[in-house]
Design a protein around this motif. Sequence first.
Motif, mmCIF file in Angstrom:
data_model
loop_
_atom_site.group_PDB
_atom_site.id
_atom_site.type_symbol
_atom_site.label_atom_id
_atom_site.label_comp_id
_atom_site.label_asym_id
_atom_site.label_seq_id
_atom_site.Cartn_x
_atom_site.Cartn_y
_atom_site.Cartn_z
ATOM 1 N N PRO A 250 3.060 3.010 1.295
ATOM 2 C CA PRO A 250 3.900 2.698 0.138
ATOM 3 C C PRO A 250 3.319 1.642 -0.787
ATOM 4 N N VAL A 251 2.370 0.857 -0.303
ATOM 5 C CA VAL A 251 1.795 -0.215 -1.116
ATOM 6 C C VAL A 251 0.763 0.326 -2.094
ATOM 7 N N THR A 252 -0.069 1.261 -1.640
ATOM 8 C CA THR A 252 -1.226 1.675 -2.435
ATOM 9 C C THR A 252 -1.077 3.059 -3.063
ATOM 10 N N SER A 253 0.044 3.724 -2.864
ATOM 11 C CA SER A 253 0.240 5.050 -3.453
ATOM 12 C C SER A 253 1.177 4.963 -4.646
ATOM 13 N N ALA A 254 1.402 6.083 -5.294
ATOM 14 C CA ALA A 254 2.355 6.142 -6.401
ATOM 15 C C ALA A 254 3.773 5.952 -5.877
ATOM 16 N N THR A 255 4.686 5.559 -6.752
ATOM 17 C CA THR A 255 6.030 5.192 -6.307
ATOM 18 C C THR A 255 7.107 6.223 -6.654
ATOM 19 N N SER A 256 7.049 6.832 -7.835
ATOM 20 C CA SER A 256 8.067 7.813 -8.196
ATOM 21 C C SER A 256 7.782 9.136 -7.500
ATOM 22 N N ASN A 257 8.801 9.973 -7.360
ATOM 23 C CA ASN A 257 8.613 11.264 -6.693
ATOM 24 C C ASN A 257 7.604 12.133 -7.439
ATOM 25 N N ARG A 258 7.698 12.172 -8.765
ATOM 26 C CA ARG A 258 6.719 12.923 -9.548
ATOM 27 C C ARG A 258 5.330 12.324 -9.402
ATOM 28 N N GLY A 259 5.251 11.022 -9.408
ATOM 29 C CA GLY A 259 3.961 10.360 -9.235
ATOM 30 C C GLY A 259 3.345 10.655 -7.877
ATOM 31 N N LYS A 260 4.178 10.722 -6.831
ATOM 32 C CA LYS A 260 3.671 11.032 -5.495
ATOM 33 C C LYS A 260 3.066 12.426 -5.452
ATOM 34 N N ILE A 261 3.649 13.352 -6.185
ATOM 35 C CA ILE A 261 3.105 14.713 -6.225
ATOM 36 C C ILE A 261 1.731 14.712 -6.890
ATOM 37 N N TYR A 262 1.612 14.062 -8.040
ATOM 38 C CA TYR A 262 0.309 13.976 -8.700
ATOM 39 C C TYR A 262 -0.709 13.246 -7.822
#
Length: 353
Positions: A283-295
């Motif tokens: 959770p620290v180094t990845s994207a935070t929003s659900n759409r961002g997590k997909i990208y």
Amino acid sequence: MALIRTSSPHLHKASSTADVMRLLILATLPGLAAMTFFFGWGTLINVIWACLLAVGFEAAIVKLRKRPLGFYLKDYSAIVTALLLGLALPPFAPWWVTMVGVFVAIVIAKHLYGGLGQNPFNPAMVAYALLLVSFPVQMTSWTEPFVLNGSEGSWNVLSFGQTLGLIFGSIDPALMDAYTGATPLDAMRHRSGLTTEEVWRSVPVLSEGIGAWQAVSAAYLMGGVFLIYRKVFTIHTPVAVLGSLAVISTLFHIIDPSSFAGPFFHLTTGATMLGAFFIATDPVTSATSNRGKIYFGIGIGVLVYVIRGWGGYPDAIAFAVLLMNLSAPFIDQYTQPRTYGHAKAKRGMKGGS
């Protein structure tokens, strides 16, 4: 209303960081057990050694920073970092390789940036990438599964004591040569002009030993599903990683099946499952929003395939994750969700802001 300004990971229920870390440790146990069964005691020894080093380095750097020691040690974040690094290392990795890796992960990749929640890159992957570039021989000497090394059904060829001696240098390292070989990704990457079908038939690690890597991948998949069930993270990132890798590998396999392996091979070998569920979801180094997590996940899956297919390293999880860690702030900037009470989301860089 007063807002508490803290860095991620942000928890939305009555769970502490330590609770989440304990769940992560629990979820890796099936994978650790499978690796110990198929590849011997080395992985278990590496994990224990790495965890001891991580606690020591964490205590030393926290003391040097004049921070409360108990507060930092009780969150188990150092243990999780060491655990992931230990699982990624070859079973016969020398003790000093593990020590260098843990030092880089804890002291440089984590605390140099301010500690948990401040690091822009996944500490375990920073350490793994540095070790792979700096010590290629030690980092590519992978143990063959016991089904290939003449054990005739025995649980292990090398005893716990022999493995301990190899790792810590009390036994001649030449003994290791009899028990090491190429991984499936190595064999497929360096095929010496053979087609995919010919490699499958002629290389024992693919024709007879591929089941060991598939079993390990299945164990990590089980652990990842458990974490999703416990709502430690959402399905967006792992599904995006595995889905994008499956799609791109399927396309190239359809175009030229004699040169490119199919999606099942890429999904069930190497560190694909470990990376998708335990590393990309940090959770620290990845994207935070659900759409961002997909990208974010799609980027990792595509990069993994590109590096595996045309890069210099057979497996590519560490490099793909680090490159996408670098891109995570950019992704967050352009995938912000709509704030409650506003007509549309505030995304991108606005002039004058």
